[in-house]
Design a protein around this motif. Sequence first.
Motif, short mmCIF file in Angstrom:
data_model
loop_
_atom_site.label_atom_id
_atom_site.label_comp_id
_atom_site.label_asym_id
_atom_site.label_seq_id
_atom_site.Cartn_x
_atom_site.Cartn_y
_atom_site.Cartn_z
N VAL A 190 -6.99 -2.54 -49.08
CA VAL A 190 -6.76 -3.81 -48.38
C VAL A 190 -7.60 -3.83 -47.10
N VAL A 191 -8.44 -4.86 -46.93
CA VAL A 191 -9.30 -4.95 -45.77
C VAL A 191 -8.74 -5.89 -44.71
N ALA A 192 -7.83 -6.79 -45.10
CA ALA A 192 -7.24 -7.71 -44.13
C ALA A 192 -5.96 -8.28 -44.71
N VAL A 193 -5.07 -8.69 -43.79
CA VAL A 193 -3.83 -9.36 -44.20
C VAL A 193 -3.71 -10.63 -43.37
N VAL A 194 -3.52 -11.76 -44.05
CA VAL A 194 -3.45 -13.06 -43.39
C VAL A 194 -2.06 -13.65 -43.66
N ASN A 195 -1.22 -13.65 -42.64
CA ASN A 195 0.15 -14.14 -42.80
C ASN A 195 0.83 -13.48 -44.01
N ALA A 196 0.74 -12.16 -44.04
CA ALA A 196 1.36 -11.33 -45.09
C ALA A 196 0.67 -11.45 -46.44
N ASP A 197 -0.45 -12.16 -46.52
CA ASP A 197 -1.19 -12.32 -47.77
C ASP A 197 -2.44 -11.43 -47.69
N VAL A 203 -18.62 -12.22 -44.47
CA VAL A 203 -17.95 -12.68 -45.68
C VAL A 203 -16.44 -12.65 -45.51
N LEU A 204 -15.94 -11.60 -44.85
CA LEU A 204 -14.50 -11.49 -44.64
C LEU A 204 -13.98 -12.61 -43.75
N GLU A 205 -14.73 -13.00 -42.74
CA GLU A 205 -14.32 -14.11 -41.90
C GLU A 205 -14.15 -15.38 -42.73
N GLY A 206 -15.08 -15.59 -43.65
CA GLY A 206 -14.97 -16.75 -44.54
C GLY A 206 -13.75 -16.67 -45.43
N GLU A 207 -13.43 -15.47 -45.92
CA GLU A 207 -12.26 -15.31 -46.78
C GLU A 207 -10.95 -15.50 -45.99
N ILE A 208 -10.96 -15.03 -44.76
CA ILE A 208 -9.77 -15.25 -43.91
C ILE A 208 -9.54 -16.74 -43.68
N ASP A 220 -4.45 -9.37 -39.57
CA ASP A 220 -4.80 -7.97 -39.37
C ASP A 220 -6.11 -7.71 -40.09
N ASN A 221 -7.19 -7.51 -39.31
CA ASN A 221 -8.52 -7.29 -39.88
C ASN A 221 -8.84 -5.80 -39.78
N PHE A 222 -8.47 -5.06 -40.82
CA PHE A 222 -8.69 -3.61 -40.81
C PHE A 222 -10.17 -3.27 -40.95
N PHE A 223 -10.91 -4.11 -41.65
CA PHE A 223 -12.32 -3.82 -41.91
C PHE A 223 -13.13 -3.82 -40.61
N THR A 224 -12.98 -4.87 -39.81
CA THR A 224 -13.73 -4.95 -38.56
C THR A 224 -13.31 -3.85 -37.61
N ALA A 225 -12.02 -3.55 -37.58
CA ALA A 225 -11.53 -2.48 -36.71
C ALA A 225 -12.16 -1.14 -37.09
N SER A 226 -12.28 -0.89 -38.40
CA SER A 226 -12.86 0.38 -38.84
C SER A 226 -14.35 0.43 -38.56
N LYS A 227 -15.05 -0.72 -38.61
CA LYS A 227 -16.48 -0.76 -38.34
C LYS A 227 -16.78 -0.34 -36.91
N LYS A 228 -15.86 -0.64 -35.99
CA LYS A 228 -16.08 -0.30 -34.59
C LYS A 228 -16.04 1.21 -34.36
N LYS A 229 -15.53 1.92 -35.34
CA LYS A 229 -15.44 3.37 -35.20
C LYS A 229 -16.64 4.08 -35.82
N THR A 230 -17.69 3.31 -36.18
CA THR A 230 -18.88 3.91 -36.78
C THR A 230 -19.50 4.91 -35.82
N PRO A 231 -19.94 6.09 -36.28
CA PRO A 231 -20.52 7.09 -35.40
C PRO A 231 -21.81 6.59 -34.76
N ARG A 232 -22.17 7.21 -33.63
CA ARG A 232 -23.34 6.77 -32.88
C ARG A 232 -24.62 6.86 -33.70
N VAL A 233 -24.86 8.03 -34.27
CA VAL A 233 -26.06 8.23 -35.06
C VAL A 233 -25.64 8.57 -36.47
N ALA A 234 -26.30 7.98 -37.44
CA ALA A 234 -25.89 8.16 -38.82
C ALA A 234 -25.88 9.62 -39.22
#
Length: 606
Positions: free
Chosen positions: A54-61, A352-357, A589-603
């Motif tokens: 699950v990447v996001a939950v919109v009003n429990a959906d 794409v996720l913003e559009g789906e939300i 709850d946007n779990f995907f964007t939150a997880s993206k912010k934790k991307t390491p500095r250098v690949a």
Amino acid sequence: MPLQIARLKSWLPSFIRFLPQTLILAVALAVVVSDVAAQETNRQPNAGQQNPSVVAVVNADPITRKTLGDRAVERYGVDVLDNIVNRHLIMQACQHNGITVTEAEVAAEVQRLAAKFGLSMDSYLKLLQEERDISPNQYSREIIWPMLALRRLVADQVQVTNEEFNRAFLAQFGEAVKCRLIMHESRTEADKILAAAKADPTQFGNLAKKFSQDEASASVGGLIPPIRRYSGDSRLEDAAFALEDGGVSELLQLGDQWIFLQAVRRLPAATPSAQAMPAIKEQITDRIRDEKMRSAATELFAKLQTEAQVVKVLGDEEKMRQYPGAAAIINGQQVTIAYVAEECISKHGEDVLEGEINRKLLMQALRASGKEVADQDIRAEIERAATSYGFVGKDGGPDVQAWMESVTADGKVSEPIYIADSVWPSVALTKLVEDNVQITQQDMQEGFEAAFGPRVEILAIVLSDQRSAQKIWEMARDNPTDDFFGKLAEQYSVEPVSASNMGKVPPIRKHSGQPAVEKEAFSLKPGDLSGIIATGGKYIILRCQGFTEPLVRDPASVQSELTRDLQEKKLRESMAAKIDELRKNAEIDNFFTASKKKTPRVAAKP
């Protein structure tokens, strides 16, 4: 820091330019460490194993990663697949030639480039993120790794010789000739001007201003940047260096233009300090190598594409039935649709996720209001869009076919995606707000005044601080003429239009969204000077020149046009307010964007 930002902005495009256009696609999403390239080629990630379902939950959906991947593939799959195919060709070439690029080498290259701008690696990567929207991971994987890999693949073709370096050094620091130039498309006219210049060389500048068709130099008497050896057309360089100061060259044909030069003076060669030479040598060497690399890489990649055996499955219904689950087969190696989905998510998932939300919010709101979007509503919206953009048939009705061809002409948007991303949301929002859109008599009055009423002809000076505004206002008050006000605007206004037009700006109309400016302007009489108007962080001074005549005097004559425009305007405003309201009141709850912010500095290794 602003200096580094400016340098970075100017340098980054040329840095990426070493990749030919087809190769820019090829390097997308390349792995950092080539000692895992073989694993990467065969790796087909399973979203369910590696990522939360699950990447996001919109009003429990919930919105699942599978849904996000499917939507991303629908929108970007074909382009991303092209990137993947091309990437694999480069990887396979590296494997075939035994080429490896380690993580340490990637990090060292990033560090070296950061040092060129006097920045730490952290600051450099932060600038890339903020100024170019390139994440550290993306930068390492998509730009640095392929650059190093390509250098290895064409290493025998991109070595910089001493002769090449010396020529480039002279082009940058060698002796130069400051010249004037006259250009004309007519050989006959150019001969006449040349004769006049040779008869009286002191008039060369005036002749350039009067006759030269090179606008950039004509305005400054024909002056052009200094000409150095090995910096452009050798004929032009030979002609310049053959002249004594004040001498005039013979006629030269460049393309379809005829030109001749006058030498102004010789400029001695520059001698960089010993301390600066290492950096200069590195800069020149990098530039030459990158120029050679562009050519060599283009040839290499064209060869890889010609020799490859590629079956593209995605988007071809017959092949998708033949190869279920496959997106492409590259030299016998299969790329799965699941892999393409993960790549699409990596590059485009947030958008794409913003559009789906938003889609979830609209569907929930429609259900709550007991409304739905029907096929006829979709058709009506497409017809409305066609008409509003001027796609009308001979019978006066909407030309839907021509409109759809226009929308999909660039190949970036398919008809189903256009309907899903543009038409359906527009219809859904209209359904939700149409009952609340009402046009009052005040709306009609204000709309008429804004569109058809009189306007104030003014001169304006825009200042950035109150102290300067007070000073300029006093000067304008003490010399109350349009001419003096215009000169003040030209000298002091920070607004480009008023500064370049002696204070003249478009006439001010009522209800234009600038209430403070409108109120002051409409209170003036011709010749009046306004007070200092503070608005939007600026300070504005006006001088009234008069009023225009109303475009229309009878509101009834434009009532239908005005009603239609106001209806459309208020509907769009209501739609924007509605989606903002839905998002504000929703539990998202946007779990995907939150997880993206934790991307390491250098690949690191994938």
